[in-house]
Design a protein around this motif. Structure first.
Motif: not given
Ligand code: SF4
Length: 330
Positions: A133, A135-136, A204-205, A227
């Protein structure tokens, strides 16, 4: 001459009896082991030949009297069935199997009516999506690892924290820093370990800290909204019986409530029909080592244990009135 399989069964039964004599009431069986036992392996040639001999002699028990399962004449015996049958006859209850008493490991839901194999496959597919992912963009660019989560995907108890910190980002595991070590101690005090529960985060990050080599920051509402669907999928698949939200950010991410954790902690909430206990984040207990705060946290954990119908010893009940060694830094 008994087969290796029969000898292993004898040893297992003897070991279970020893545990019972030592006062143990439960044994942990990993969900993967239970899943393996449910599979249909190729018949063991030793077992098959023994069964044939036993069948012809019209015997239902081996000569040494060990409680092996009866073998029907002419039918190829199933070692997996035999082990399950032996576990069912075990002198102590097996956690993870419905035993009419306390159960925790492997006691989560079926992930929307899936078989265990389908559930594991769906979880792995989700993990791959999350690891890829971006997305962010800022978080994806700054991270070393995506911290997906860890533990038993069949767990009855799931802890949800805020977001990975620096150590979690480096190792790709949730709760491995000082707060994570404290969480491990807390689990031990509850009679659990990290493998018998599932631990995840809202994010998750690691929230990036541009221009800083260390330090953490709270996730933004936008990051959480982006997320949290991944966490929702994890929870839906795991199907825990109880959720514990560690800290105000976890509560906000799951329930959308921005009420202070001091007011909310200790009061049961509901997340998609699952009982949720809000409590302090372990990092707060490291920061504020006041006995009153540690006591409140432990009272919340006792509520969780009661909800899960876990056995609670007198010593565990008394922890909150004493200096709990697990709630101190060392
Ligand atoms: S925090 Fe979550 S939604 Fe954002 S990049 Fe990481 S995995 Fe993807």
């Amino acid at each position: 001459m008994p087969s290796k399989f029969a000898m292993l069964l004898d040893w297992t039964i003897g070991h279970l009896n020893e545990l019972k004599e030592q006062g143990h009431r439960f044994v942990h069986v990993h969900s993967e082991t239970l899943a393996a036992l449910r599979r249909q392996p190729a018949p063991d040639p030793h077992w098959t030949s023994q069964a044939a001999a036993r069948s012809s002699a019209q015997q239902s028990e081996p000569a040494d009297g060990a409680p092996l399962p009866a073998v029907s004449a002419g039918a190829a015996p199933d070692p997996a069935q035999a082990v399950q049958s032996t576990l069912a006859q075990a002198p102590i209850q097996v956690a993870g199997e419905s035993a009419g008493g306390w159960e925790l490991r492997g006691a989560g839901g079926t992930g929307g009516g899936r078989s265990r194999e389908e559930k594991a496959a769906a979880f792995e597919a989700l993990r791959k999506r999350v690891l890829a992912c971006v997305r962010c963009r800022n978080l994806a660019a700054a991270r070393r690892h995506v911290v997906f989560g860890a533990g038993d995907i069949d767990a009855a108890l799931m802890f949800v924290g805020e977001a990975p910190g620096m150590e979690e980002d480096q190792q790709g595991e949730p709760f491995v820093g000082a707060a994570g070590q404290l969480l491990t101690k807390i689990l031990q005090a509850m009679g659990l370990d990290r493998q018998s529960v599932y631990i995840g985060n809202i994010l998750k990050c690691r929230p990036d800290t541009p221009g800083q080599s260390s330090g953490n920051r709270k996730p933004t509402p936008s990051e959480m909204q982006t997320c949290v669907p991944f966490l929702e999928e994890q929870i839906d698949l795991i199907g825990p019986k109880v959720l514990v939200a560690l800290g105000a950010t976890a509560v906000e991410g799951l329930l959308g409530k921005t009420v202070g954790i001091t007011r909310l902690r200790g009061h049961w909430q509901t997340y998609r029909g699952i009982p949720l206990m809000p409590t302090f984040h372990p990092a707060y207990l490291l920061y504020n080592q006041a006995r009153t705060e540690r006591r409140k946290f432990w009272e919340d954990m006792l509520q969780v244990m009661e909800r899960l119908q876990m056995p609670i010893s007198k010593k565990q009940r008394a922890y909150f009135s004493a200096e709990g060694p697990f709630l101190t830094r060392r």
